[in-house]
Design a protein around this motif. Structure first.
Motif, mmCIF file in Angstrom:
data_model
loop_
_atom_site.group_PDB
_atom_site.id
_atom_site.type_symbol
_atom_site.label_atom_id
_atom_site.label_comp_id
_atom_site.label_asym_id
_atom_site.label_seq_id
_atom_site.Cartn_x
_atom_site.Cartn_y
_atom_site.Cartn_z
ATOM 1 N N PHE A 334 0.828 -1.208 0.000
ATOM 2 C CA PHE A 334 0.000 0.000 0.000
ATOM 3 C C PHE A 334 0.865 1.262 0.000
ATOM 4 O O PHE A 334 0.632 2.193 -0.783
ATOM 5 N N CYS A 335 1.888 1.285 0.850
ATOM 6 C CA CYS A 335 2.766 2.458 0.930
ATOM 7 C C CYS A 335 3.531 2.664 -0.378
ATOM 8 O O CYS A 335 3.692 3.795 -0.852
ATOM 9 N N MET A 336 4.003 1.563 -0.978
ATOM 10 C CA MET A 336 4.732 1.665 -2.237
ATOM 11 C C MET A 336 3.838 2.182 -3.359
ATOM 12 O O MET A 336 4.258 2.983 -4.196
ATOM 13 N N LEU A 337 2.582 1.737 -3.369
ATOM 14 C CA LEU A 337 1.660 2.180 -4.415
ATOM 15 C C LEU A 337 1.226 3.625 -4.206
ATOM 16 O O LEU A 337 0.902 4.318 -5.168
ATOM 17 N N LEU A 338 1.214 4.072 -2.963
ATOM 18 C CA LEU A 338 0.944 5.483 -2.721
ATOM 19 C C LEU A 338 2.009 6.354 -3.379
ATOM 20 O O LEU A 338 1.720 7.406 -3.939
ATOM 21 N N ILE A 339 3.259 5.875 -3.323
ATOM 22 C CA ILE A 339 4.370 6.638 -3.898
ATOM 23 C C ILE A 339 4.353 6.543 -5.421
ATOM 24 O O ILE A 339 4.493 7.547 -6.115
ATOM 25 N N ASN A 340 4.180 5.329 -5.940
ATOM 26 C CA ASN A 340 4.169 5.132 -7.402
ATOM 27 C C ASN A 340 3.183 4.023 -7.749
ATOM 28 O O ASN A 340 3.543 2.836 -7.732
ATOM 29 N N PRO A 341 1.937 4.359 -8.052
ATOM 30 C CA PRO A 341 0.924 3.320 -8.320
ATOM 31 C C PRO A 341 1.158 2.548 -9.613
ATOM 32 O O PRO A 341 0.599 1.459 -9.783
ATOM 33 N N LYS A 342 1.980 3.061 -10.511
ATOM 34 C CA LYS A 342 2.178 2.386 -11.805
ATOM 35 C C LYS A 342 3.019 1.116 -11.692
ATOM 36 O O LYS A 342 3.038 0.305 -12.610
ATOM 37 N N ILE A 343 3.715 0.918 -10.573
ATOM 38 C CA ILE A 343 4.570 -0.270 -10.449
ATOM 39 C C ILE A 343 3.750 -1.543 -10.285
ATOM 40 O O ILE A 343 4.257 -2.638 -10.551
ATOM 41 N N LEU A 344 2.492 -1.435 -9.882
ATOM 42 C CA LEU A 344 1.693 -2.635 -9.634
ATOM 43 C C LEU A 344 1.542 -3.482 -10.886
ATOM 44 O O LEU A 344 1.721 -4.710 -10.854
ATOM 45 N N ILE A 345 1.238 -2.867 -12.017
ATOM 46 C CA ILE A 345 0.997 -3.594 -13.258
ATOM 47 C C ILE A 345 2.167 -3.488 -14.223
ATOM 48 O O ILE A 345 2.468 -4.429 -14.962
ATOM 49 N N PHE A 346 2.890 -2.374 -14.202
ATOM 50 C CA PHE A 346 3.888 -2.109 -15.237
ATOM 51 C C PHE A 346 5.317 -2.441 -14.819
ATOM 52 O O PHE A 346 6.232 -2.285 -15.628
ATOM 53 N N ASP A 347 5.546 -2.869 -13.580
ATOM 54 C CA ASP A 347 6.900 -3.129 -13.099
ATOM 55 C C ASP A 347 7.044 -4.596 -12.715
ATOM 56 O O ASP A 347 6.611 -5.024 -11.642
ATOM 57 N N ALA A 348 7.662 -5.385 -13.611
ATOM 58 C CA ALA A 348 7.850 -6.813 -13.348
ATOM 59 C C ALA A 348 8.748 -7.031 -12.134
ATOM 60 O O ALA A 348 8.581 -8.013 -11.401
ATOM 61 N N GLY A 349 9.699 -6.123 -11.909
ATOM 62 C CA GLY A 349 10.584 -6.252 -10.759
ATOM 63 C C GLY A 349 9.817 -6.173 -9.454
ATOM 64 O O GLY A 349 10.052 -6.968 -8.529
ATOM 65 N N PHE A 350 8.881 -5.230 -9.361
ATOM 66 C CA PHE A 350 8.051 -5.123 -8.162
ATOM 67 C C PHE A 350 7.194 -6.368 -7.993
ATOM 68 O O PHE A 350 7.043 -6.898 -6.881
ATOM 69 N N GLN A 351 6.618 -6.848 -9.073
ATOM 70 C CA GLN A 351 5.766 -8.036 -9.001
ATOM 71 C C GLN A 351 6.549 -9.247 -8.520
ATOM 72 O O GLN A 351 6.098 -9.997 -7.639
ATOM 73 N N LEU A 352 7.756 -9.456 -9.071
ATOM 74 C CA LEU A 352 8.583 -10.585 -8.650
ATOM 75 C C LEU A 352 9.009 -10.430 -7.192
ATOM 76 O O LEU A 352 9.044 -11.408 -6.440
ATOM 77 N N SER A 353 9.340 -9.201 -6.797
ATOM 78 C CA SER A 353 9.735 -8.950 -5.419
ATOM 79 C C SER A 353 8.601 -9.299 -4.461
ATOM 80 O O SER A 353 8.796 -9.983 -3.453
ATOM 81 N N PHE A 354 7.424 -8.823 -4.790
ATOM 82 C CA PHE A 354 6.274 -9.035 -3.920
ATOM 83 C C PHE A 354 5.918 -10.526 -3.857
ATOM 84 O O PHE A 354 5.640 -11.062 -2.772
ATOM 85 N N LEU A 355 5.944 -11.196 -5.004
ATOM 86 C CA LEU A 355 5.594 -12.614 -5.026
ATOM 87 C C LEU A 355 6.637 -13.460 -4.292
ATOM 88 O O LEU A 355 6.292 -14.414 -3.584
#
Length: 518
Positions: A334-355
């Motif tokens: 939630f905090c990361m998406l507040l800063i940059n919401p575009k990483i949820l769908i457009f950033d594979a690095g964020f997705q891999l990190s979270f998973l």
């Protein structure tokens, strides 16, 4: 049954994430979003006494806030003060190099922050427009002259909007960095320097000097590989070695991502346990190591996010219960998406990190339970279980994003990942010694060279196996969703649908975390 406040808070955060995700595909006009927000707030006021409808209303409110946050992150293309307004036109602007230049063999890419505009849309002098400008622009420039972070440039260029390249959504890839305009051919003149953030300039200078010390201490490709492992600088790594790492599934050791740092953090936990260090110091010691790691890489936004994920793995263990870890994980997202919401769908690095982090929170305890009778030998069991947890959780996304599956990844990670913290320690010392003296750096570099040669040899040996990697081609997103659905069902069944006795002890027996600290 009345939900606890923590459960309602969790559902609200998940609603926010859902709102960000859906608005990444379908946008609403701001007027509709504001109207729905106002109507929801009024409705919550009237239904506040009913706990069920109050919870539903709060979830709807957070969902709309997620939609609003994503919408506000997009530029106003009708705003003459934003660089994207002039896509398709020839402009003359003044801009500051806002990120460390991406230097390649065939040129360099500069991310610049627009400051001032001087453009003429027609030959008539009366059409000349001057004024302050905002927004980022990506420029492809020749290799020389080379530019540095903070340089003030005057740029004449025909700018355009980025477009999708075949199956690669290049426009979405750049959008996560707030880049909506590109310039592939233009004239650049340096007119100033030292216009950037002082702290960021110092961090980049430290990183540059450290890289130079590594290059002076080790031969190639070992120096480039060490730079990749330590600070994610993979530009000098030969293509054949990158391909070998891809085939055997260990590319994460040279990519600064949360999946990389979370695995390293888990391995460090095993190592400090073997050294019998006091447990109360483990969290702060490893957090300090991760913090130094982030600083040495230049503390870019993606690296900071990766560091946060790494610290979260430690925090999850400190919290002691999987339920608390779930709340902390969702709150982190939630905090990361507040800063940059575009990483949820457009950033594979964020997705891999979270998973990968989810794998360590939910799958790791289950595997630990099945492996509890295995012998402990130098922490190999912990490393194997940790690596498999991350691999299982990230595999569907990797299949969708890259269309490749490595059959030897578990073996490769067992043989290589345990040495990564040691390589980082020895390589870091060699780099520091190289800052003092090239000869001293070369002396310490021998130890790093031996470890790096082992990693290279293992990767090349396994990559030569004909069946090491499977190329799957197009992997439909429906299959990815189905795989994650099966994973979610399996985790839920094994964790929450156990026998009553196991359910009663799930928080201290099945989670893999130590008892919670009261």
């Amino acid at each position: 049954m009345v939900f606890s406040k923590s459960k309602i808070f969790l559902f609200c955060l998940l609603s926010f994430v859902l709102g960000v995700g859906l608005s990444s595909f379908w946008l609403l006009d701001l007027i509709y979003i504001y109207s729905l927000l106002l109507a929801t707030i009024v409705a919550i006021f009237f239904i506040w006494q009913n706990w069920l409808w109050r919870a539903v209303g709060l979830c709807v409110l957070f969902f709309l806030l997620g939609v609003l946050r994503f919408s506000l992150s997009l530029p106003d293309k009708n705003n003459p003060a934003h660089i994207s307004y002039y896509n398709g036109q020839k402009v003359e602007i003044q801009a500051v190099v806002a990120e460390e230049p991406d230097v390649r063999l065939d040129g360099q890419k500069l991310t610049v922050e627009s400051k001032f505009l001087n453009t003429r849309t027609t030959p008539s002098p009366s059409s000349e427009r001057r004024g302050f400008l905002e927004g980022r622009l990506l420029i492809k420039a020749p290799l020389y002259p080379q530019y540095e972070y903070g340089d003030l440039l005057k740029i004449n260029c025909q700018i355009q909007a980025p477009e999708q390249i075949e199956n690669f959504a290049y426009d979405k890839y750049l959008a996560r960095y707030d880049i909506y305009s590109v310039c592939w051919r233009g004239q650049i003149e340096k007119i100033g320097s030292d216009q950037g953030n002082v702290i960021k300039a110092v961090l980049i200078a430290i990183k540059t000097q450290f890289l130079q010390a590594i290059n002076n201490s080790l031969p190639e490709p070992h120096s480039s590989l060490l730079a990749g492992i330590l600070i994610g600088a993979r530009r000098g790594i030969p293509e054949y070695l990158l391909e070998a790492f891809n085939r055997v599934g260990v590319t994460h050791i040279i990519a600064i991502s949360g999946s990389n740092i979370t695995i390293i953090a888990a391995v460090l936990i095993s190592l400090v346990q073997l050294l019998s260090l006091p447990r109360r110091y483990n969290f702060w010691l490893i957090s300090l190591v991760i913090g130094l790691f982030v600083v040495m890489t230049g503390a870019s936004a993606s690296v900071v996010r990766a560091g946060v994920m790494g610290v979260f793995v430690l925090l999850a263990r400190e919290l002691g219960r999987a339920s608390r870890a779930t709340n902390a994980l969702v709150f982190t997202a939630f905090c990361m998406l507040l800063i940059n919401p575009k990483i949820l769908i457009f950033d594979a690095g964020f997705q891999l990190s979270f998973l990968a982090t989810m794998g360590l929170v939910y799958i790791n305890p289950l595997l630990q339970n099945y492996a509890k009778h295995w012998g402990e030998w130098l922490g190999i069991k912990e490393i194997l279980v940790t690596t498999l947890s991350a691999i299982i959780m990230t595999t569907p996304l990797i299949l969708y994003q890259f269309g490749r599956f490595s059959l030897v990844a578990p073996l490769a990670n067992i043989l290589i990942v345990p040495l990564v913290p040691l390589v980082m320690a020895v390589g870091f010392v060699a780099g520091l010694a190289g800052l003092i003296s090239t000869s001293l750096g070369q002396i310490f570099g021998w130890g790093a060279w031996l470890l790096l040669q082992y990693i290279i040899s293992v990767a090349e040996w396994l990559s030569h196996w004909s069946w090491a990697s499977l190329e799957l081609g197009g992997f439909h997103w429906v299959l990815m969703v189905a795989m994650y659905g099966l994973l979610a069902w399996g985790i839920f069944r094994l964790t929450f649908l156990s026998s009553p006795r196991k359910r009663g002890s799930i928080n201290n027996q099945r989670t893999g975390f130590p008892p919670a600290r009261e």
